[in-house]
Design an enzyme around this catalytic site. Sequence first.
Site, PDB file in Angstrom:
ATOM      1  N   SER A  83     -24.295 -40.109 -19.223  1.00 34.16           N
ATOM      2  CA  SER A  83     -22.935 -39.877 -18.730  1.00 34.16           C
ATOM      3  C   SER A  83     -22.947 -39.257 -17.351  1.00 34.16           C
ATOM      4  CB  SER A  83     -22.192 -38.908 -19.658  1.00 34.16           C
ATOM      5  OG  SER A  83     -21.432 -39.560 -20.617  1.00 34.16           O
ATOM      6  N   ASP A 111     -12.183 -41.493 -18.856  1.00 30.39           N
ATOM      7  CA  ASP A 111     -12.962 -40.480 -19.563  1.00 30.39           C
ATOM      8  C   ASP A 111     -12.038 -39.649 -20.447  1.00 30.39           C
ATOM      9  OD1 ASP A 111     -15.079 -38.233 -19.862  1.00 30.39           O
ATOM     10  OD2 ASP A 111     -16.079 -39.655 -18.532  1.00 30.39           O
ATOM     11  N   HIS A 159     -15.613 -33.053 -20.442  1.00 29.44           N
ATOM     12  CA  HIS A 159     -16.521 -34.123 -20.028  1.00 29.44           C
ATOM     13  C   HIS A 159     -16.064 -34.801 -18.736  1.00 29.44           C
ATOM     14  CE1 HIS A 159     -18.651 -38.041 -20.441  1.00 29.44           C
ATOM     15  NE2 HIS A 159     -19.558 -37.323 -21.077  1.00 29.44           N
TER      16      HIS A 159
END
Length: 467
Positions: free
Chosen positions: A348, A100, A131
């Site tokens: 996600s 990621d 994120h």
Amino acid sequence: MTSSPATRGRLSACLAALGLALIAGTSTVAAQPPPIDDTFLPPGGPAAPLEPTTQRQACTAGAASEELDPAAVPQAAQSLRYETAWPFARGRGQVVAVIDTGVAPHPRLPGLIAGGDFVGTGDGTSDCDAHGTLVAGIIAATSSPTDAFSGVAPDARILSIRQSSLKFGQSARADENSYQSENSTGTVTTLAMAVRRAADLGATVINISEVACVPARLALEDRSLGAALRYAVETRDVVVVAAAGNAAAQGMCRQNPGASPRDGGLPDWDAPLTIATPAWYDDLVLSVAAVDARGAPAEFTLNGPWVDIAAPGTGIVSLDPASDSLADALAHQDETGAVQLSRIAGTSYAAPFVAGTAALVRERFPELSAREVVERIVATAHAPAEGWNPTLGHGIVDPVAAVTAGPGALSPAVDKAAYPGKAAQPIDAPRMSGDADGLAATIAVVVAFGLAMATTIALLVTGRRRE
């Protein structure tokens, strides 16, 4: 992960991902995934950017909206009830790789493992985009007396590999034919390398919360990623979980067909608009769609024959990368410098609920292979009334059933090839020519990532985005 070659042929075309080579010829063939060729497997070794990079944007920060009540159990935890599974398994002994934007060190992610950095010169434990830390928190955050949040598998360890970022870009373009969207970095090569590195470092589960969308008419090359995924699953026995994709009204991630009156209400796969990868690697990847608080398909979740299972993707709460607090939103600076908040949502954030479930199952049933773990997760999902469909797959993940169901409760997963949609007719696409290395040297298309804020973040021109 449960489909047959016939299933994968429905929308198999157009590989795209995180930086790909694109050649369009004048003749056409039925589009299909390139055969997985182990000669394209990237070599193992330490992580490093392929080109020098620089930071080009201010980092994104986690934020708490006015609606966030730390004392309230998050909606996703209420619906999945994964705390009920903890007497049977908590993810102990499992290493979940988060490929990621990096994972920031956090007191509620003890034992964080630095897996390397393909974006900068760090070790994988910095997160300028926020994120990756949010994803890791959903998987393995430990409980705290100050709030009601915890991850699905709180005893699992996170292995962080920073592979992408919206905030970094190449310091200089290699040549006039190369392209990289401004303020982004990460390529199919580094994704493939990250998958191999995660497998070699001992991950038992890999979470990939990123998707590249391309129009179905294009033809793209992605053999290194296919080879890396097969290496992880078949050689290293790793469960690989990936986001299924986010749809938007404009840009590359256009929604695929839903009901079609001429086909009796079934999707018309003669006319797909979008291909998503790595989600389309359905035989190797457990692809995760998103549902809302009611358990209905989230408005942004991308339809496709690659969809295997669903999990909550809205109303998300997780760890703030920069503090000990929780976050249910992200803070961005607009062009004027003003701070704007966007709620956390997207496929996600659905994927890590499934990755955490995989960690629970791997602890509970250590004798199961990666493929058998996937079959158990799929077989114990809450199935749609009609069976598999291209929006929810086999249904919503059930962590408790996944770790408690006996063998007699498990039934073989429904083969999506049996789904009576318009699946048999191939999609025409431009013919690929030349080898992958030659294509990459000719035209390097580095597609931009977009962080998954449901539909609040516009797609970048090249179509690559964080899901």
